[in-house]
Each structure stands twice: as C-alpha cells, then as structure tokens.
Design an enzyme around this catalytic site. Structure first.
Site, PDB file in Angstrom:
ATOM      1  N   ARG A  77       0.665  -1.313  -0.008  1.00 19.78           N
ATOM      2  CA  ARG A  77       0.067  -0.121  -0.033  1.00 19.78           C
ATOM      3  C   ARG A  77       0.822   1.155   0.046  1.00 19.78           C
ATOM      4  O   ARG A  77       1.975   1.201   0.343  1.00 19.78           O
ATOM      5  CB  ARG A  77      -1.043   0.064   1.389  1.00 19.78           C
ATOM      6  CG  ARG A  77      -0.377   0.046   2.648  1.00 19.78           C
ATOM      7  CD  ARG A  77      -1.226  -0.008   3.716  1.00 19.78           C
ATOM      8  NE  ARG A  77      -0.545   0.066   4.794  1.00 19.78           N
ATOM      9  CZ  ARG A  77      -0.992   0.021   6.176  1.00 19.78           C
ATOM     10  NH1 ARG A  77      -2.344   0.101   6.341  1.00 19.78           N
ATOM     11  NH2 ARG A  77      -0.343   0.079   7.485  1.00 19.78           N
ATOM     12  N   ASN A  90      -5.486   7.981   4.023  1.00 23.50           N
ATOM     13  CA  ASN A  90      -5.181   7.311   5.391  1.00 23.50           C
ATOM     14  C   ASN A  90      -3.813   7.052   5.633  1.00 23.50           C
ATOM     15  O   ASN A  90      -2.936   6.831   4.829  1.00 23.50           O
ATOM     16  CB  ASN A  90      -5.517   5.700   5.079  1.00 23.50           C
ATOM     17  CG  ASN A  90      -5.468   5.106   6.315  1.00 23.50           C
ATOM     18  OD1 ASN A  90      -6.456   5.180   7.282  1.00 23.50           O
ATOM     19  ND2 ASN A  90      -4.603   4.054   6.546  1.00 23.50           N
ATOM     20  N   GLU A  91      -3.525   7.540   6.907  1.00 25.68           N
ATOM     21  CA  GLU A  91      -1.794   7.677   7.365  1.00 25.68           C
ATOM     22  C   GLU A  91      -1.129   8.005   6.500  1.00 25.68           C
ATOM     23  O   GLU A  91       0.021   7.248   6.318  1.00 25.68           O
ATOM     24  CB  GLU A  91      -1.724   6.146   7.770  1.00 25.68           C
ATOM     25  CG  GLU A  91      -2.628   5.722   9.424  1.00 25.68           C
ATOM     26  CD  GLU A  91      -2.050   4.449   9.595  1.00 25.68           C
ATOM     27  OE1 GLU A  91      -2.822   4.148  10.733  1.00 25.68           O
ATOM     28  OE2 GLU A  91      -1.470   3.515   8.999  1.00 25.68           O
ATOM     29  N   GLU A 106      -7.845   4.959  15.163  1.00 25.20           N
ATOM     30  CA  GLU A 106      -7.734   3.861  15.057  1.00 25.20           C
ATOM     31  C   GLU A 106      -6.810   3.292  16.268  1.00 25.20           C
ATOM     32  O   GLU A 106      -6.184   4.048  16.905  1.00 25.20           O
ATOM     33  CB  GLU A 106      -6.659   3.248  14.005  1.00 25.20           C
ATOM     34  CG  GLU A 106      -7.239   3.229  12.526  1.00 25.20           C
ATOM     35  CD  GLU A 106      -6.462   2.821  11.646  1.00 25.20           C
ATOM     36  OE1 GLU A 106      -5.277   2.194  11.897  1.00 25.20           O
ATOM     37  OE2 GLU A 106      -6.524   3.162  10.390  1.00 25.20           O
ATOM     38  N   TRP A 147       2.159  -6.081  13.353  1.00 22.85           N
ATOM     39  CA  TRP A 147       3.289  -5.612  12.495  1.00 22.85           C
ATOM     40  C   TRP A 147       4.583  -5.700  13.162  1.00 22.85           C
ATOM     41  O   TRP A 147       5.675  -5.047  12.918  1.00 22.85           O
ATOM     42  CB  TRP A 147       3.103  -4.393  11.951  1.00 22.85           C
ATOM     43  CG  TRP A 147       2.220  -3.381  12.857  1.00 22.85           C
ATOM     44  CD1 TRP A 147       0.991  -3.328  12.716  1.00 22.85           C
ATOM     45  CD2 TRP A 147       2.537  -2.633  13.897  1.00 22.85           C
ATOM     46  NE1 TRP A 147       0.489  -2.458  13.601  1.00 22.85           N
ATOM     47  CE2 TRP A 147       1.453  -2.027  14.229  1.00 22.85           C
ATOM     48  CE3 TRP A 147       3.904  -2.398  14.399  1.00 22.85           C
ATOM     49  CZ2 TRP A 147       1.544  -0.995  15.437  1.00 22.85           C
ATOM     50  CZ3 TRP A 147       3.645  -1.546  15.518  1.00 22.85           C
ATOM     51  CH2 TRP A 147       2.602  -0.828  16.048  1.00 22.85           C
ATOM     52  N   LYS A 163      -4.316  -9.913   8.622  1.00 20.66           N
ATOM     53  CA  LYS A 163      -5.280 -10.992   9.247  1.00 20.66           C
ATOM     54  C   LYS A 163      -5.233 -11.390  10.559  1.00 20.66           C
ATOM     55  O   LYS A 163      -6.138 -11.855  11.110  1.00 20.66           O
ATOM     56  CB  LYS A 163      -5.301 -12.410   8.294  1.00 20.66           C
ATOM     57  CG  LYS A 163      -3.920 -13.156   8.460  1.00 20.66           C
ATOM     58  CD  LYS A 163      -4.153 -14.616   7.391  1.00 20.66           C
ATOM     59  CE  LYS A 163      -2.878 -15.077   7.253  1.00 20.66           C
ATOM     60  NZ  LYS A 163      -1.618 -14.395   6.549  1.00 20.66           N
TER      61      LYS A 163
END
Length: 689
Positions: free
Chosen positions: A122, A160-161, A320, A328, A369
């Site tokens: 991303r 986003n971020e 968030e 991570w 996940k």
C-alpha cells in the site's frame, strides 16, 4: 504561518442524540454480502454508531479508468444508516489500483538508492506526482458528487495515514518539488547555502538546479544535516499539500461535511509534523497502538495528551487503535484482561470524543489477518467481543452524563514536544546516537506522574507559556522566536525546567555559540562547555555517572564549566577525580527576572527524574503541585457548567485503594465501597462531581 481551519465535528444522524462516536474501520468489500446483515446486528449489540468505510477500496470503486461501481457501497451505506450507524467515508485514495500503476509506473515512489517501490502492499505512490494527483482528485470528485447530500455520511476520511510508507520519495518529481520548496522558503540560492552550511566539504551550489534530494551517498558517510532537516520538512509539506488538494476537492462539492485525516501520534512517532498538520483539518484524528510492557498506560496517556495539545483542546477523534494484538511487530503481544476498556477510556480522559478501532471484523486473508479486531476470528462468543460490548455501554453512560460538553482540564505543568528537534537529533553525526529529543518528554511525563502530577504535553508552537511550570526536554532546536518566548516566560515569573541537549542549535541547525544552551544560557545560569557521552561499546569507557542525590546518569552528561552567581547547585556528579567530572554540577537552580529555572545536565531516565523531582519542584516553588497518589494516573475533564469527570487509572500491577470523588459513572476492574474504591491492575473508575 497558515490560519487554523474552523473546528467542525461530525454531527449525529437525523433523529439521534449526540453521543461519543464508537466503532472502527469497516471493510465490507472483504466479505460476501450475507455477512453484512450479521455485521449490522453485532454493531447494534455492541453500541457501535459509526464506521469508516472505503479506505482501501479504490480498485473496487473505480474498477478501470473512468468506470465506477458505487452499487455495492451504496447498499452497505444504506444498510448501516438505516440501522443508525453513521459513515465516515474515505476518499479511497490511500493505495492506487493495479490498472493505474501499470498504465503509469511513473507514479511509484523511489527510495534513496533509486529503487522503485513496486505495487504489492500500500501507499506505493509519489506525493509529488502530478499524474497520481490527477487520478486521485478525479476519484475524490466522483466520490463527492455521488455522495453529496447522503444522509448517512457524516464526515470525510481523507486518504489514510499519510507518510506511513511513502514519507520519503527521491524520484525526479520529488527533486523538482524539493527545488521549488527551497526557492519558496529561502528566496535565493545564497540563503540555501547559508542554511545548509555548504561551505563545509565544498557543497556550495550556484543555482537551484543543483539542489538534489539527500540520496545515497555511500555506506558510512554523513549527509549534510541542514539539507536532511529541510528534506524532512519538505516531505511533511509535500504530503500535506497532497492532503490539502484532496480535502479541497471534496470540500468544494460537499461543503457541509467536516474533513479529517488520521495522524499517527505516539511518544516515538515523528513521521510528519502533526502539529503543523493540525491546522489543516476540521477536527484532529489519531491512530495509536499500544507499547507492550510496563510503559503501556503511561505512553498511551502521553500520546493522547500530545494529541489534545495538537487539537488545542478541541475534542479529537481516536480513529484507530487495537482491541488486542497488532500484526506488524516482531512479537505481537496481546492485551491483558481489562486493557481494552481501560485504554479506550484513557483516550477519552485525554479529550477524545470518539473511540474507533482497526478494524470491525478480523480479516480472513491478507497482511493484517492476525491484527485483532472488534469481532475476532473467535467470533461473537469471545472475551474480546464481550469487552467491546462493555465499552460501548460505558461510552453511552458517559454520553448520558454529559461528558461531550467537557474538555481535558488544563494541568499546572506543560511538557514541550517538538517534531523538528527530533528530526535534527536523528542525524548520524551527533555526540551520541543513543540520545534523541523524542525519548526525554515521555521520561518527564512519567516521572511527573510518579509525583502525582499529570502534565499536559504541548507542541512547541502551542501555548506552553501559559502554564505555571514548563519542561523543555532535549528541545534541541531553539529558534530566535522560541528563545524570545522562553526568556519572556521566565522574566514574567514562569517556572522553567531545561534539560541537556536543549537549545543547542537554531532552526537551521546552526549551533548557538558561547557554550550550551546557547540562546538561553543566562536564563538557566549555566555554561556547558562540552558533552560527555557514555556507553559500553569500548572497554574502559564510562557507562554511567552517579549523582550526589542518588540518581544515575546514562548516555550523556553535560560538562558544566561555570554557574552564574544567581544560581544554586542542587546536585553534582560523583566520579573518580581523574575523569574531571567529580563535583561538576549536574542539577542547577537559578533565578531570572521574576521567575525561576532548573537545569538538568544529564539523562537521568524516569527513575532518576522521579528521585530528583521533589527538590526540583521545591526549588521552583511548586512543591505542592503533586498531591495525588503516584500509583494512580489522575485525569480530569471539566464542563462549561462546572461539572468535572474524574478518571483514576491504576498504573501498577497491585490493587490500589483510592477515595471516590463524586458519583461513580463507570468502573472497570474496580470495586467501589462507599467513599473508597479498590482499583485492580488495568482498572479504572470514572466519577462525576
């Protein structure tokens, strides 16, 4: 300096009362539609009233160039809205689809060696790419046109971020943009040469065309520090410019919707200058993920306080955080029982009027996940989901009691944080690579908490000079303007604490002459002649210094050559005479104008600071500033009507007994017995008085 945008907060759906927003990132495009009805059922059970949708959905929304599929997104937004769940709608631009990068590989960013970041994760786009901007803004306008007037969309979630993965780009687009940025900042190439000190190592430039990004210069070599500092400023500004372009494209079509983007503020997070960015959002939003271990609660409270400072005490949005483990880190520790509720309430205590998670339902595939979620792999019958429901009820109770009309009460003490000082101390040619600005503010926040003082964390541009006591913890860069504020503050009667590594350089990273801390040397009454780094990388070098008050210094100490006649030495170093540090002042109090200061000339860590603080506070006339039990983090929110919400968090692994002030509104992992309460580890009580 741009003016701050007017504060605007997402408003409730028609017919609903204003509540604390509660929910998380929702990715319905990851699931078959038969799951959607179950999601809505569980959201209602948990008390969810808002979800963020579409953050990484560009490929699903614009399936090929100019071909849009809004049907699936319309269906889920309608389903959510009809169930009373509002939508924070993303611009969906965070990651470009494969069709775009295959057609235009020139939008992919390059690292400092010139290697191209390929698709596959991303944020594989250049902030300065005119091609990518064109495609992203076209999507923004299409989204805005389609959803303008939609009754269920209450805010825009822009990208986003920013900078999480594409903070630095060294491409040709970035090179052109960096040159333009330098020209706008400095006006002439001579001014750039002066700022970067290019007389050193024959780096002088004759024209802006000779400016290049700080690309690879060989292993073990040293980049020009002024250039590197400016490239970090430029990189923050380049991403901000991209955000502003997206924001304005959306706002032009949907002027009634507030806009935000999620920051990544943490005690160690310095990706962007978030205080600078805070001027450009309608309301501040933050993503925060816990630090495992004994600093968990303190670091969270520190970071949340900094967000409150960036928001200038307007309500802010926790966009968030995690219900339990992230995915991570090398080892992804789970949260302990009680921490899901406690962590969320700690953010609320520090000014958040919204509590959201990544994400709603735990993914069955993909890189995240194993990242925890509100609905875990174990499903509805799980401790995590039961805690999610408990938290939803707690937030509703706080809303019922009127917490939305309150703000974080101002502390008597401010701890100053500065992104640019951190960027400057990250350079690889400094007295020691083990000392950065970013570490010292948290140590002070924790040490003050040990004394019963919950400090406000205030950005260097913020109104820290309105506090009774201010700590400048390793604020390496002091501009002339900040220097003037410091001097005026103390002359006017302020109480100031300054530590090692403060005021070393100006905003260009040019050292202040005459001894450290250059521009405020007379304010603190000391003259530091050189640094004494400490370590254990060579046999026989000093790895610590003892202080006369029992504290121990590590990593760095100041060699204070002299103190002014107005100063009093509170503690000295103790060492073998041959080292030259035995008896050298370590902590020095001074009077200046109508005010007082204390200089702490070594890195003492949380423990050493806590040991030294009683005498420091007494010398500043602030001995009574604490008064609360240091085992409990005590935070208050105050309403315009005079009501006060008192949050008491257990900082220990032992049960702590505290007095109950007012009516108990919420308790978690705590037993209330009349006028006292026993707060268990990871517990909290909230009272109203």
């Amino acid at each position: 300096m741009t003016q701050r945008r007017a504060y605007r907060w997402p408003q409730p759906l028609a017919g609903q009362q204003e509540r604390i927003w509660y929910g998380g990132d929702y990715n319905p495009d990851q699931w078959p539609e038969e799951v959607w009805d179950d999601d809505v059922r569980l959201m209602k059970k948990a008390g969810v009233n808002l979800v963020s949708v579409g953050i990484f959905s560009w490929a699903k929304i614009e399936t090929s160039e100019g071909v849009y599929d809004f049907d699936w997104l319309d269906r889920i937004i309608d389903k959510l809205g009809e169930a009373g769940v509002a939508v924070d709608l993303a611009s969906a631009t965070a990651s470009p689809p494969m069709w775009l990068t295959q057609a235009h590989p020139e939008v992919l960013w390059k690292d400092y060696r010139g290697d191209v970041c390929q698709p596959g994760a991303r944020q594989h786009w250049r902030p300065t790419s005119p091609v990518f901007r064109e495609y992203a803004l076209k999507l923004c306008r299409a989204m805005a046109e389609h959803y303008k007037g939609n009754p269920y969309v209450v805010a825009w979630h822009v990208s986003n971020e920013y900078g999480c993965h594409n903070r630095f780009d060294y491409s040709e687009d970035a090179e052109r943009a960096f040159r333009k940025w330098c020209e706008e900042r400095y006006g002439t190439i001579d001014a750039v040469n002066d700022a970067w000190g290019t007389a050193f190592w024959a780096q002088r430039m004759n024209d802006f065309s000779e400016i290049v990004p700080p690309r690879f210069i060989g292993d073990g070599n040293f980049m020009n520090p002024g250039k590197l500092l400016d490239f970090k400023r430029f990189s923050s500004d380049a991403l901000k410019a991209f955000y502003i372009a997206e924001r304005d494209a959306l706002a032009e079509i949907t002027p009634d919707l507030p806009l935000t983007t999620n920051f990544m503020v943490s005690a160690s997070g310095s990706v962007l200058d978030y205080d600078d960015w805070g001027r450009e959002v309608d309301f501040v939003s933050n993503d925060h993920y816990f630090i495992p271990g004994e600093a968990h609660l303190d670091e969270l409270a520190f970071s949340a306080s900094l967000v409150d400072g960036i928001a200038r005490k307007d309500p802010w949005f926790l966009m968030e955080h995690s219900t339990s483990a992230v995915n991570w880190r090398e080892i992804n520790y789970r949260k302990e029982p009680g921490q899901l509720v406690r962590d969320s309430l700690a953010h609320v205590a520090m000014g958040a009027d919204a509590v959201c998670y990544f994400q709603w339902r735990q993914s069955k595939a993909g890189a995240e996940k194993f990242h925890s979620a509100m609905v875990p792999h174990a499903g509805e019958d799980s401790a995590v989901f039961r805690d999610v429901c408990e938290l939803g009820a707690d937030l509703n109770k706080l809303s019922d009691e009127g917490i939305l009309g309150s703000r974080l009460a101002k502390s008597r003490v401010a701890v100053v944080f500065d992104y640019e000082s951190e960027w400057a101390t990250e350079h690889t040619a400094t007295p020691t690579q083990h000392v950065h600005h970013v570490d010292e503010p948290l140590a002070w926040f924790r040490a003050l908490a040990d004394q019963g003082v919950t400090a406000d964390v205030v950005p260097v541009r913020g109104a820290w000079d309105g506090y009774e006591m201010v700590v400048l913890p390793s604020v390496y860069l002091l501009s002339e303007e900040t220097t003037r504020r410091v001097r005026d503050y103390v002359v006017g009667g302020g109480r100031l604490v300054v530590t090692y590594y403060t005021g070393i350089s100006d905003e260009k990273d040019h050292v202040w002459f005459g001894g450290y801390p250059g521009s405020i040397r007379d304010v603190v009454g000391v003259r530091v002649e050189e640094f004494m780094p400490m370590g254990n990388d060579f046999t026989g070098v000093p790895d610590h210094l003892d202080l006369s008050n029992g504290a121990v210094a590590h990593d760095i100490a100041d060699v204070i050559g002299s103190v002014d006649g107005t100063a009093t030495v509170l503690a000295t170093f103790k060492d073998d005479p041959w080292t030259g540090m035995d008896g050298v002042p370590a902590i020095v109090a001074n009077t200046f104008g109508e005010g007082r200061s204390v200089y702490v000339g070594a890195r003492l860590g949380r423990e050493g600071l806590a040991l030294s603080l009683p005498e420091i506070l007494e010398s500043l006339g602030m001995a009574e500033a604490g008064g609360n039990d240091g085992r409990v983090l005590h935070v208050e929110r105050e309403g315009a009507d005079g009501s006060r919400f008192v949050f008491s968090f257990n900082r220990t692994h032992e049960t702590v007994r505290v007095p109950v002030e007012g009516e108990v509104v919420v308790s978690s992992f705590a037993d209330v017995d009349g006028e006292t309460a026993s707060i268990k580890p990871n517990g909290v009580i909230v009272t109203k008085k």
